[in-house]
Enzyme design. Structure first.
Site, PDB file in Angstrom:
ATOM      1  N   LYS A  26      39.071  49.895  55.686  1.00 41.35           N
ATOM      2  CA  LYS A  26      37.628  49.859  55.427  1.00 41.35           C
ATOM      3  C   LYS A  26      36.807  50.145  56.692  1.00 41.35           C
ATOM      4  CE  LYS A  26      38.038  46.690  51.468  1.00 41.35           C
ATOM      5  NZ  LYS A  26      37.568  45.411  50.859  1.00 41.35           N
ATOM      6  N   TYR A  49      34.517  50.836  42.700  1.00 40.32           N
ATOM      7  CA  TYR A  49      34.385  49.384  42.520  1.00 40.32           C
ATOM      8  C   TYR A  49      33.652  49.033  41.217  1.00 40.32           C
ATOM      9  CZ  TYR A  49      36.256  48.026  47.095  1.00 40.32           C
ATOM     10  OH  TYR A  49      37.080  47.786  48.173  1.00 40.32           O
ATOM     11  N   ARG A  71      44.243  40.537  57.169  1.00 38.08           N
ATOM     12  CA  ARG A  71      42.909  39.930  57.053  1.00 38.08           C
ATOM     13  C   ARG A  71      42.761  38.710  57.961  1.00 38.08           C
ATOM     14  NH1 ARG A  71      42.378  41.060  50.539  1.00 38.08           N
ATOM     15  NH2 ARG A  71      41.046  42.904  50.667  1.00 38.08           N
ATOM     16  N   ASN A 126      36.486  42.931  55.125  1.00 44.00           N
ATOM     17  CA  ASN A 126      37.821  42.339  55.270  1.00 44.00           C
ATOM     18  C   ASN A 126      38.910  43.398  55.519  1.00 44.00           C
ATOM     19  OD1 ASN A 126      37.927  43.406  52.729  1.00 44.00           O
ATOM     20  ND2 ASN A 126      38.270  41.477  51.648  1.00 44.00           N
ATOM     21  N   HIS A 149      41.706  47.455  51.633  1.00 47.03           N
ATOM     22  CA  HIS A 149      41.816  47.355  50.173  1.00 47.03           C
ATOM     23  C   HIS A 149      43.248  47.691  49.788  1.00 47.03           C
ATOM     24  CE1 HIS A 149      41.201  48.062  45.873  1.00 47.03           C
ATOM     25  NE2 HIS A 149      42.031  49.088  46.040  1.00 47.03           N
ATOM     26  N   GLU A 190      43.977  54.423  40.959  1.00 47.86           N
ATOM     27  CA  GLU A 190      43.324  54.510  42.277  1.00 47.86           C
ATOM     28  C   GLU A 190      43.911  55.636  43.130  1.00 47.86           C
ATOM     29  OE1 GLU A 190      42.000  49.793  42.542  1.00 47.86           O
ATOM     30  OE2 GLU A 190      43.437  50.572  44.004  1.00 47.86           O
TER      31      GLU A 190
END
Ligand code: IDP
Ligand code: MG
Length: 140
Positions: free
Chosen positions: A11, A51, A104, A114, A117, A128
């Site tokens: 991320k 999302y 994390r 965090n 994913h 995905e």
């Protein structure tokens, strides 16, 4: 043990801090191989669609803003039991609850930023992966 594939996203908080290598090391040390990878800036539309399952949640708009705040690195990870294995390597959504040694616990800034994913089921992994990768981009 069954070999599986799962979709991973490093991320924006982690890409910005230049720790993609440290995160990739955790995947490789945990027995996962990167079989496809690319860096991109998500559009608002793409982040919203990715999302969409969380659309009704209070954090949805903030999450979309965060996920579009800088480049991400999307990956296909492969290995035995890769979906659960990746979730174990990532740790709990909230870094305060994540086991020590997980990505994390070590790198996440907070419950939203965090760092990673990972797909949460076999069905979602297939959906995905195809959301980000053409089959021709995945070289096992
Ligand atoms: P997961 O990433 O561990 O599967 P999900 O519940 O699917 O967790 O949530 C998706 C993402 O939404 C999380 O990784 C995190 O970035 C964000 N998120 C989840 N819960 C909260 C929250 O309570 N506040 C802010 N952001 C959240
Ligand atoms: Mg999830």
């Amino acid at each position: 043990m069954t070999s599986q594939r799962t979709l991973s996203i490093i991320k924006p908080d982690a890409v910005k801090r230049n720790i993609t290598g440290k995160i990739i090391q955790k995947f490789e040390d945990g027995g996962l191989s990167i079989i496809a990878q690319k860096r991109m800036l998500l559009t608002k539309e793409k982040a919203e669609a990715f999302y969409s399952v969380h659309k009704a949640r209070p954090f949805y708009n903030d999450l979309v803003s965060f996920m579009t705040s800088g480049p991400v690195v999307v990956q296909v990870l492969e290995g035995d039991n890769a979906i659960q294995r990746n979730r174990d390597i990532m740790g709990a959504t909230n870094p305060e609850e994540a086991d020590s040694g997980t990505i994390r616990a070590e790198y996440a800034l907070n419950i939203e930023a965090n760092s990673v994913h990972g797909s949460d089921s076999e069905d979602n992994a297939v959906i995905e992966i195809s959301f980000f990768f053409d089959p021709s981009e995945i070289n096992a």
